[in-house]
Motif scaffolding. Structure first.
Motif, PDB file in Angstrom:
ATOM      1  N   GLY A  63      45.377  32.245  34.913  1.00  0.00           N
ATOM      2  CA  GLY A  63      46.145  33.264  35.609  1.00  0.00           C
ATOM      3  C   GLY A  63      46.696  32.872  36.960  1.00  0.00           C
ATOM      4  N   GLY A  64      46.329  31.711  37.473  1.00  0.00           N
ATOM      5  CA  GLY A  64      46.843  31.298  38.772  1.00  0.00           C
ATOM      6  C   GLY A  64      45.931  31.704  39.913  1.00  0.00           C
ATOM      7  N   VAL A  65      46.253  31.190  41.106  1.00  0.00           N
ATOM      8  CA  VAL A  65      45.346  31.344  42.247  1.00  0.00           C
ATOM      9  C   VAL A  65      45.231  32.802  42.695  1.00  0.00           C
ATOM     10  N   SER A  66      46.318  33.570  42.659  1.00  0.00           N
ATOM     11  CA  SER A  66      46.246  34.960  43.111  1.00  0.00           C
ATOM     12  C   SER A  66      45.308  35.774  42.234  1.00  0.00           C
ATOM     13  N   ILE A  67      45.445  35.628  40.918  1.00  0.00           N
ATOM     14  CA  ILE A  67      44.578  36.359  39.998  1.00  0.00           C
ATOM     15  C   ILE A  67      43.140  35.916  40.162  1.00  0.00           C
ATOM     16  N   ALA A  68      42.921  34.617  40.317  1.00  0.00           N
ATOM     17  CA  ALA A  68      41.562  34.108  40.495  1.00  0.00           C
ATOM     18  C   ALA A  68      40.934  34.678  41.767  1.00  0.00           C
ATOM     19  N   ARG A  69      41.698  34.728  42.854  1.00  0.00           N
ATOM     20  CA  ARG A  69      41.150  35.265  44.102  1.00  0.00           C
ATOM     21  C   ARG A  69      40.811  36.754  43.939  1.00  0.00           C
ATOM     22  N   ASN A  70      41.653  37.511  43.263  1.00  0.00           N
ATOM     23  CA  ASN A  70      41.367  38.931  43.053  1.00  0.00           C
ATOM     24  C   ASN A  70      40.134  39.125  42.180  1.00  0.00           C
ATOM     25  N   LYS A  71      39.952  38.269  41.191  1.00  0.00           N
ATOM     26  CA  LYS A  71      38.756  38.344  40.353  1.00  0.00           C
ATOM     27  C   LYS A  71      37.504  38.055  41.168  1.00  0.00           C
ATOM     28  N   ILE A  72      37.585  37.027  42.013  1.00  0.00           N
ATOM     29  CA  ILE A  72      36.431  36.672  42.844  1.00  0.00           C
ATOM     30  C   ILE A  72      36.118  37.801  43.823  1.00  0.00           C
ATOM     31  N   ALA A  73      37.158  38.404  44.390  1.00  0.00           N
ATOM     32  CA  ALA A  73      36.938  39.525  45.312  1.00  0.00           C
ATOM     33  C   ALA A  73      36.233  40.673  44.604  1.00  0.00           C
ATOM     34  N   ALA A  74      36.620  40.944  43.349  1.00  0.00           N
ATOM     35  CA  ALA A  74      35.982  42.026  42.584  1.00  0.00           C
ATOM     36  C   ALA A  74      34.520  41.704  42.307  1.00  0.00           C
ATOM     37  N   ILE A  75      34.226  40.449  41.972  1.00  0.00           N
ATOM     38  CA  ILE A  75      32.838  40.031  41.747  1.00  0.00           C
ATOM     39  C   ILE A  75      32.026  40.204  43.024  1.00  0.00           C
ATOM     40  N   TYR A  76      32.613  39.772  44.144  1.00  0.00           N
ATOM     41  CA  TYR A  76      31.942  39.903  45.441  1.00  0.00           C
ATOM     42  C   TYR A  76      31.630  41.365  45.761  1.00  0.00           C
ATOM     43  N   LEU A  77      32.591  42.256  45.521  1.00  0.00           N
ATOM     44  CA  LEU A  77      32.398  43.664  45.856  1.00  0.00           C
ATOM     45  C   LEU A  77      31.363  44.339  44.965  1.00  0.00           C
ATOM     46  N   HIS A 129      41.696  45.537  42.673  1.00  0.00           N
ATOM     47  CA  HIS A 129      42.733  45.632  43.697  1.00  0.00           C
ATOM     48  C   HIS A 129      43.373  44.264  43.929  1.00  0.00           C
ATOM     49  N   ALA A 130      44.693  44.296  44.048  1.00  0.00           N
ATOM     50  CA  ALA A 130      45.455  43.065  44.271  1.00  0.00           C
ATOM     51  C   ALA A 130      45.509  42.773  45.770  1.00  0.00           C
ATOM     52  N   PHE A 131      44.362  42.389  46.314  1.00  0.00           N
ATOM     53  CA  PHE A 131      44.320  42.003  47.720  1.00  0.00           C
ATOM     54  C   PHE A 131      45.179  40.761  47.955  1.00  0.00           C
ATOM     55  N   PHE A 132      45.328  39.962  46.908  1.00  0.00           N
ATOM     56  CA  PHE A 132      46.053  38.694  46.996  1.00  0.00           C
ATOM     57  C   PHE A 132      47.216  38.710  46.005  1.00  0.00           C
ATOM     58  N   SER A 133      48.421  38.483  46.512  1.00  0.00           N
ATOM     59  CA  SER A 133      49.598  38.412  45.649  1.00  0.00           C
ATOM     60  C   SER A 133      50.720  37.780  46.445  1.00  0.00           C
ATOM     61  N   SER A 138      52.812  33.758  50.671  1.00  0.00           N
ATOM     62  CA  SER A 138      51.830  33.300  49.695  1.00  0.00           C
ATOM     63  C   SER A 138      50.673  34.283  49.649  1.00  0.00           C
ATOM     64  N   GLU A 139      49.755  34.083  48.707  1.00  0.00           N
ATOM     65  CA  GLU A 139      48.692  35.078  48.508  1.00  0.00           C
ATOM     66  C   GLU A 139      47.775  35.202  49.723  1.00  0.00           C
ATOM     67  N   ASP A 140      47.543  34.108  50.450  1.00  0.00           N
ATOM     68  CA  ASP A 140      46.673  34.200  51.628  1.00  0.00           C
ATOM     69  C   ASP A 140      47.400  34.857  52.799  1.00  0.00           C
ATOM     70  N   TRP A 141      48.691  34.540  52.972  1.00  0.00           N
ATOM     71  CA  TRP A 141      49.480  35.197  54.012  1.00  0.00           C
ATOM     72  C   TRP A 141      49.587  36.702  53.711  1.00  0.00           C
ATOM     73  N   MET A 142      49.691  37.051  52.414  1.00  0.00           N
ATOM     74  CA  MET A 142      49.824  38.455  52.035  1.00  0.00           C
ATOM     75  C   MET A 142      48.527  39.218  52.326  1.00  0.00           C
TER      76      MET A 142
END
Length: 206
Positions: free
Chosen positions: A25-39, A143-147, A165-169
């Protein structure tokens, strides 16, 4: 270099580490998945080192001790022709005593974020909510914290339409929610590509 850094962190006796495989899914989707796991955990903060950086336990200690909602380490942008930080300045100079500098954004490759930031963003920016379509958590609200998105917002420093980019967003969303994005100039990570570590600069942040 990254794995050596993680091993140092795991064996320093001050942190407990868990690993999670994430792909597709790419880096943005991966970061959102990790954020959901963290939460879904009870952890107060997430430390987010990318797999192309090097750091020490002392670097992590320094970020932890800042006790800020968002604070990141500096590392070089991967550009052999232009040596610069992977950060977007906010027209501020670093504090000569603390080394902290306020930024518009900083790379996700060495950042520490408190839980409250994600929770506040989810509450204040309901447009970020979506239902997971992947098999791991299908139907769950995340939540799409990263996109990646084009932003035109002069009040927040983007006087012309700018592709973020997803981190700037993430930083843009956080600042809209009232948070300050801090960079710690005392903490500098190595940023690697192959066997090359891109050098850090010693000047200001543009």
């Amino acid at each position: 270099n990254y794995h050596a850094s993680v091993l140092q962190l795991a064996t320093c006796g001050r942190y407990n580490l868990a690993t999670t495989a994430m792909g597709g899914g790419g880096v943005s989707i991966a970061r959102n998945k990790i954020a959901a796991i963290y939460l879904d955990t009870k952890a107060d903060r997430i430390f987010w080192p990318d797999s192309d950086v090097s750091f020490t336990p002392a670097d992590v200690d320094a970020l932890w001790d800042r006790d800020l909602p968002i604070v990141g380490a500096f590392y070089a942008h991967k550009d052999a022709k232009e040596v610069r930080w992977s950060a977007r300045g906010a027209g501020k100079d670093p504090d000569p005593e603390t080394g902290l500098v306020e930024l518009q954004a900083i790379g996700m490759g060495g950042i520490m974020i408190k839980r409250e930031v994600f929770e506040t963003m989810a509450r204040k920016l309901p447009e970020l909510a979506y239902k997971e379509d992947w098999t791991d958590g299908k139907g769950k609200v995340k939540h799409a914290f990263f996109s990646e998105a084009v932003v035109h917002d002069p009040a927040n420093g983007f006087t012309e339409p700018t592709l973020l980019s997803e981190d700037w967003m993430f930083a843009y969303h956080a600042r809209r929610c009232g948070y300050t994005v801090w960079g710690d100039t005392r903490v500098q990570f190595g940023h690697w590509e192959g066997g090359t570590c891109f050098p850090v600069q010693t000047g200001g942040v543009s």
